[in-house]
Design an enzyme around this catalytic site. Sequence first.
Site, PDB file in Angstrom:
ATOM      1  N   GLY A 113       0.778  -1.222   0.000  1.00 11.21           N
ATOM      2  CA  GLY A 113       0.000   0.000   0.000  1.00 11.21           C
ATOM      3  C   GLY A 113       0.816   1.283   0.000  1.00 11.21           C
ATOM      4  O   GLY A 113       0.235   2.369  -0.125  1.00 11.21           O
ATOM      5  N   TYR A 114       2.133   1.200   0.153  1.00 11.29           N
ATOM      6  CA  TYR A 114       2.943   2.412   0.142  1.00 11.29           C
ATOM      7  C   TYR A 114       2.997   2.976  -1.273  1.00 11.29           C
ATOM      8  O   TYR A 114       3.594   2.387  -2.171  1.00 11.29           O
ATOM      9  CB  TYR A 114       4.354   2.140   0.652  1.00 11.29           C
ATOM     10  CG  TYR A 114       4.460   1.836   2.125  1.00 11.29           C
ATOM     11  CD1 TYR A 114       3.377   2.012   2.985  1.00 11.29           C
ATOM     12  CD2 TYR A 114       5.650   1.374   2.683  1.00 11.29           C
ATOM     13  CE1 TYR A 114       3.472   1.726   4.328  1.00 11.29           C
ATOM     14  CE2 TYR A 114       5.754   1.103   4.037  1.00 11.29           C
ATOM     15  CZ  TYR A 114       4.660   1.277   4.859  1.00 11.29           C
ATOM     16  OH  TYR A 114       4.759   1.000   6.204  1.00 11.29           O
ATOM     17  N   ASN A 115       2.328   4.105  -1.439  1.00 10.61           N
ATOM     18  CA  ASN A 115       2.286   4.793  -2.734  1.00 10.61           C
ATOM     19  C   ASN A 115       1.776   3.863  -3.836  1.00 10.61           C
ATOM     20  O   ASN A 115       2.309   3.843  -4.959  1.00 10.61           O
ATOM     21  CB  ASN A 115       3.653   5.378  -3.080  1.00 10.61           C
ATOM     22  CG  ASN A 115       4.183   6.273  -1.965  1.00 10.61           C
ATOM     23  OD1 ASN A 115       3.422   7.031  -1.370  1.00 10.61           O
ATOM     24  ND2 ASN A 115       5.463   6.161  -1.649  1.00 10.61           N
ATOM     25  N   ASN A 116       0.757   3.081  -3.442  1.00  7.20           N
ATOM     26  CA  ASN A 116       0.074   2.183  -4.377  1.00  7.20           C
ATOM     27  C   ASN A 116       1.033   1.222  -5.083  1.00  7.20           C
ATOM     28  O   ASN A 116       0.912   0.957  -6.282  1.00  7.20           O
ATOM     29  CB  ASN A 116      -0.712   2.997  -5.420  1.00  7.20           C
ATOM     30  CG  ASN A 116      -1.770   2.166  -6.120  1.00  7.20           C
ATOM     31  OD1 ASN A 116      -2.354   1.267  -5.526  1.00  7.20           O
ATOM     32  ND2 ASN A 116      -2.013   2.452  -7.389  1.00  7.20           N
TER      33      ASN A 116
END
Length: 338
Positions: free
Chosen positions: A52-55
């Site tokens: 989920g970090y920066n998609n």
Amino acid sequence: MHYRRVGRSGLKVSEICLGTMTFGRGADEAESGRMVAAAMDAGVNFFDTADGYNNGLAETMLGSILANRRREAVIATKFFNPMGHGPNDSGMSRLHIKHAVEDSLQRLKTDYLDLYYIHHVDTQTPLEEMLRALDDLVRQGKVLYTACSNYEAWRLMEALWTSDSKGWTRFDCYQPQYSLVVRDIEQEIVPVCELKGLGVVVWSPMGGGFLAGKYKPGQRQVQGARSSEGWALPDRFFIGSCDEVLETVLDVARELNRSPAQVALRWVLDRPFITSAIVGARNADQLRETLATAGWTLPDDMRARLDAVSALPHRYPRSFEENMHERRNAAVKMPGGG
């Protein structure tokens, strides 16, 4: 750089872990590469990311940077956060885990994950479903060690009991928030981890930058810091005396001729139950300053000052029961004792 075992496992990681939340958000791939190089030059072998970090961009960047040094790195990533708009694009269902692990492996350019966390609590999926799916991944060799983050003590104990009773792979590590201004895990979580042999890898050891030297007591927003951008300052979790804690950190830093960030991080690393602390940065120069936290310890008197100013009051039932051993001992009457 010191290396510590992850719980009761044989895996050893550096006491400082490089977090990648800024990869693709504040740090482009070139600067992220310089940070990884600086970390590895300092002895860091542990890298933390999440789908989920920066998609997914942080995973992609880390995978490219580590492509030729994969065996030197212990890579931890996480699943749970929405990675699409479908009903099964988040959570801890068997279906989502199948998709999430394959996508993370592809982005990270690797065929196995060293450490795989469930990122948040999913109350819509039975623990058994997730734990069996993770056990399958370990048996398939796609994941080496499993872990969880942000779980309550009872939920963590339930997960460990379920795994142990069914002969499945159990969690080896727990990732909580922890710093001088957020010490809540000492009440219930840390005793569970110590009892059950889990490593503790903490996030936000400098209070989202609050203790890093940019802030003055009373400030909650600083231009150029993440707080001004509306993210990564978890001040709603801070203890009421957080400004007094910050003032003490600044005083100790001046006395030691160290940066406040180094003092705050060193306090965390000196805690006996800590395996590693995740640090992030926007550039390599900032990171190098933080990496200088390795290789020394706080003097006892200064650690005691920091302990005292940040201490939490004991909560019920511990506050009610903590002296009951004295009551029990006082009731004993030995023969001939008068």
